[in-house]
Write an enzyme that holds these catalytic residues in place. Structure first.
Site, PDB file in Angstrom:
ATOM      1  N   CYS A  28     116.098  48.690 -64.150  1.00  0.00           N
ATOM      2  CA  CYS A  28     114.688  48.335 -64.336  1.00  0.00           C
ATOM      3  C   CYS A  28     114.384  47.165 -63.417  1.00  0.00           C
ATOM      4  O   CYS A  28     114.883  46.044 -63.642  1.00  0.00           O
ATOM      5  CB  CYS A  28     114.413  47.976 -65.792  1.00  0.00           C
ATOM      6  N   CYS A  79     106.133  49.408 -62.903  1.00  0.00           N
ATOM      7  CA  CYS A  79     107.518  49.895 -62.936  1.00  0.00           C
ATOM      8  C   CYS A  79     108.181  49.449 -61.643  1.00  0.00           C
ATOM      9  O   CYS A  79     107.801  49.895 -60.562  1.00  0.00           O
ATOM     10  CB  CYS A  79     107.557  51.417 -63.066  1.00  0.00           C
TER      11      CYS A  79
END
Length: 274
Positions: A78, A212
């Site tokens: 991430c 993201c």
């Protein structure tokens, strides 16, 4: 079971950071991330010693980013979370100075912290693996690129569609289904000019998020392959913007992601026992 937590975000992609030595259970992650009955977040972050993580065969003394999606599932990587994680490690005295190596399920990543609040993270090699995908969403079909950023992505360049008009309440689907047996993050991209794009994303295990990090890297690599311009690319999202810099590698691009990492609040929370 009371534990300390921090609420943080990177361009609106928000996380609950939990400080305890035992990994969270899937049920605890879902509870923490619930926006009505918990703290609320797109996922959770925990700092574990790499040597305590099953399967890790690198430096055992590194801090390991244990990232979980909001639905309790484990994710490989991430980018926004890594920036936030680096800021958390610095705030809690786990790293000294402005640079450090951090262990993740996608490998070791290097982080650099800046006085203006930004954090740069190396994202490893990003690979644009092909453009033979088809994304289906709300009775519309788009060709897409399959991109590997240590986790799976499908990138759609919407040449004739404004991304702000899309409804991403539901997860897009793809063909062939075998392309992503464990699910994928799907990015919809609108090119703004020769070095910037607008993006929205539906994340595997979290739904639509305001940002993201790995998705921005997947998008930049797709645009570099598509246009020949390696950047830096500015990627705009509902939660803000980041900069992605690409360097050619043997089988793709080595990527660096730079953007803000904000610690919002800290407190204590009583976790449900399972």
């Amino acid at each position: 079971m009371t534990t300390t937590f921090w609420k943080a975000h990177g361009t609106g992609n928000d996380f609950v950071i939990v400080d305890r030595p035992e990994p969270l259970t899937p049920g605890q992650v879902r509870w923490l991330c619930h926006r009505r009955f918990g703290i609320g977040g797109d996922g959770t972050l925990q700092a574990l010693r790499a040597g305590d993580v099953a399967g890790w065969d690198g430096d055992p003394e590194l801090w390991f980013m244990d990232y979980r999606n909001a639905d309790g599932t484990v994710a490989e990587m991430c980018g926004n979370g890594l920036r936030v994680f680096a800021r958390h490690l610095a705030r809690t005295g786990r790293i000294a100075g402005d640079e450090a190596d951090v262990a993740t399920r996608a490998g070791v990543r290097h982080v650099t912290l800046y006085d203006n609040g930004d954090v740069s993270v190396t994202m490893g090699t990003v690979r644009v693996e092909g453009d033979d995908l088809t994304i289906e969403h709300q009775d519309m079909w788009w060709p897409a690129c399959k991109v590997d950023v240590g986790n799976p992505h499908a990138v759609v360049v919407t040449d004739h569609t404004t991304v702000t008009a899309l409804n991403l309440d539901e997860s897009p689907t793809w063909r062939p289904r075998s392309a992503f047996p464990e699910g994928a993050n799907v990015e919809f991209v609108e090119q703004l000019d020769g070095h910037s794009v607008s993006m929205r994303v539906h994340e595997r295990g979290s739904g639509e998020t305001m940002s993201c990090g790995t998705g921005t890297v997947a998008v930049a690599a797709t645009m570099a392959t598509r246009t020949g311009h390696r950047g830096p690319w500015t990627v705009h999202m509902p939660g803000g913007h980041v900069i992605v810099t690409l360097t050619p590698a043997d089988d793709g691009y080595d990527a660096v992601l730079t953007g803000p990492a904000v610690i919002l609040a800290t407190g204590t929370v009583s976790l449900p026992e399972e």
